[in-house]
Design a protein around this motif. Structure first.
Motif, PDB file in Angstrom:
ATOM      1  N   ILE A   1       6.339  -1.516  -6.611  1.00 15.35           N
ATOM      2  CA  ILE A   1       5.973  -0.135  -6.236  1.00 15.35           C
ATOM      3  C   ILE A   1       4.488   0.039  -6.485  1.00 15.35           C
ATOM      4  CG2 ILE A   1       6.099   2.596  -7.493  1.00 15.35           C
ATOM      5  CD1 ILE A   1       8.661   1.607  -6.035  1.00 15.35           C
ATOM      6  N   SER A   2       3.826  -0.395  -7.610  1.00 20.53           N
ATOM      7  CA  SER A   2       2.542  -0.385  -7.746  1.00 20.53           C
ATOM      8  C   SER A   2       1.670  -0.861  -6.496  1.00 20.53           C
ATOM      9  CB  SER A   2       2.222  -1.001  -8.994  1.00 20.53           C
ATOM     10  OG  SER A   2       0.752  -0.830  -9.174  1.00 20.53           O
TER      11      SER A   2
ATOM     12  N   GLY B   1       3.010  -1.320  -3.284  1.00 21.50           N
ATOM     13  CA  GLY B   1       3.464  -0.868  -2.134  1.00 21.50           C
ATOM     14  C   GLY B   1       3.065   0.736  -1.885  1.00 21.50           C
ATOM     15  N   TRP B   2       2.638   1.247  -3.062  1.00 28.34           N
ATOM     16  CA  TRP B   2       2.528   2.939  -2.982  1.00 28.34           C
ATOM     17  C   TRP B   2       0.914   2.825  -2.345  1.00 28.34           C
ATOM     18  CZ3 TRP B   2       4.310   7.005  -2.237  1.00 28.34           C
ATOM     19  CH2 TRP B   2       3.565   8.364  -2.728  1.00 28.34           C
ATOM     20  N   GLY B   3      -0.055   1.679  -2.600  1.00 30.29           N
ATOM     21  CA  GLY B   3      -1.387   1.867  -2.025  1.00 30.29           C
ATOM     22  C   GLY B   3      -1.105   2.043  -0.538  1.00 30.29           C
TER      23      GLY B   3
END
Lengths: 244, 244
Positions: free
Chosen positions: A223-224, A226-228
């Motif tokens: 998530i960390s 991928g969110w960027g």
């Protein structure tokens, strides 16, 4: 600082809290900020705390003592007839602890204030979510404002405001909270991993899921990172600006 | 409160500021917080201000007076040999104004502090971007930290951190700033439209674009509504969480 979220969904309640406490940037520790009480078939209650650690630990200890065997330890948090009464009990306890510290001879430069998110369900009532202030009073989440944040709330707020949906699944709610925590952790050193996750499903009177998300949790790291990328894609998907 | 951004790109500098000032939620006004000076072919300078309005207006007035004709009005902001000297002049002026107010007999409950973003280029030097503190000292933007925010900075920070790229076009930078402002305006009543936009292209020694974005600006409204959808899509594009 701290960051905690309590989210009210149609299916139930979801909570997440970080575990970092600090007195200055060179004095950081790990403390749990999420506390639960339950009596199977009767009630399931959780508190998430932000603010002065001595205050919040004291509040939790007092509430905890009262759930122990001795019959004179009243009132007990798991014997309240409704969530409203639980909120009153927690609010009064919080107010008393703060007042007690404020009156001592020793003076500290910091305030003894704390704020608490309270959620859960007592048999006979609906699942409810409250925000309890240092003054002991409280407000309840509603359809208009279905979530509460405490601590370092700003960085992670926009995504919750935009992506929250009362009908979302518990899984999506956890994903949303992780995105919100990730934005906060990236911006503020006083909020840190591991994170505590707690899920309450309506009418279960016990917590369905409770687990800790560590720094090496592979889903959190997906998530960390991928969110960027997802944010950059979202940004580029918007129509371009043109100078007139 | 206030929200201002100064962004350093490889192509030049881009600035955006809101126009809302408030003393309590029932006393709001509109004031420009972006000020420019230029001498074609020689220098182009801008200040973005946050903090006590009396302080920032006084600083700008003093700097402004000094650019007027009378030869005894020295030092002039447009006659400095470098951006570093401009930053020193602004910093000293800011510090003096704050000190002057702090020493008056009348005592106010609010601080007279202010913070300033300074950007521009003086012939013979590079375009530079500074953040000036109430104490009069300052830091300069670098490759590691290529932008400064002042005022209500938190809500709009994550998107800048994620989507900023030194090689981006001025158009993309404006889009990025509008997304950042939109997140902030949605969350904090003390930041409000209209917004002032200013673009400086390297080696031009005059500002290429300066315009005001009003509440009825169709591009801003497209971004504002489109960003919600784009964020939700970004969120759903992330892999789903599964309970173990």
């Amino acid at each position: 600082m701290t960051y905690c979220i309590g989210l009210r969904l149609n299916k139930g309640l979801v909570f997440m809290s970080d575990t970092r406490t600090n007195a200055g940037v060179d004095n950081i520790s790990m403390f749990q900020k999420m506390f639960t009480w339950s009596k199977p078939g009767e009630c399931a209650i959780t508190l998430l705390t932000a603010g002065n650690l001595a205050t919040t630990q004291s509040v939790v200890s007092i509430l905890d003592e009262r759930t122990k065997a001795y019959s004179d330890r009243e009132p007990s948090i798991i014997e309240q007839p409704s969530m409203f009464q639980v909120a009153r009990l927690v609010g009064e306890t919080l107010k008393e602890v703060i007042a007690l510290n404020a009156d001592t001879g020793q003076k500290a430069s910091t305030a003894f204030n704390a704020t608490i998110i309270l959620g859960g369900q007592v048999k006979g009532g609906e699942p409810r979510l409250f925000l309890i202030y240092p003054e002991g009073n409280f407000v309840e989440a509603s359809k208009d404002t279905p979530f509460f944040q405490i601590g370092e709330t700003k960085y992670g707020r926009p995504i919750i405001v935009r992506a929250y949906d009362a009908d979302m699944s518990f899984e999506d709610a956890v994903k949303l909270m992780l995105v919100s925590f990730d934005s906060t952790i990236k911006a503020n050193l006083s909020v840190g991993l591991p994170l505590d996750l707690l899920v309450y499903e309506n009418e279960q009177f016990e917590f369905s899921h409770q687990h800790r998300i560590d720094a090496d949790d592979s889903y959190f790291n997906t998530i960390s990172s991928g969110w960027g990328d997802a944010l950059r894609k979202a940004f580029h998907s918007l129509p371009n600006f043109k100078f007139k």
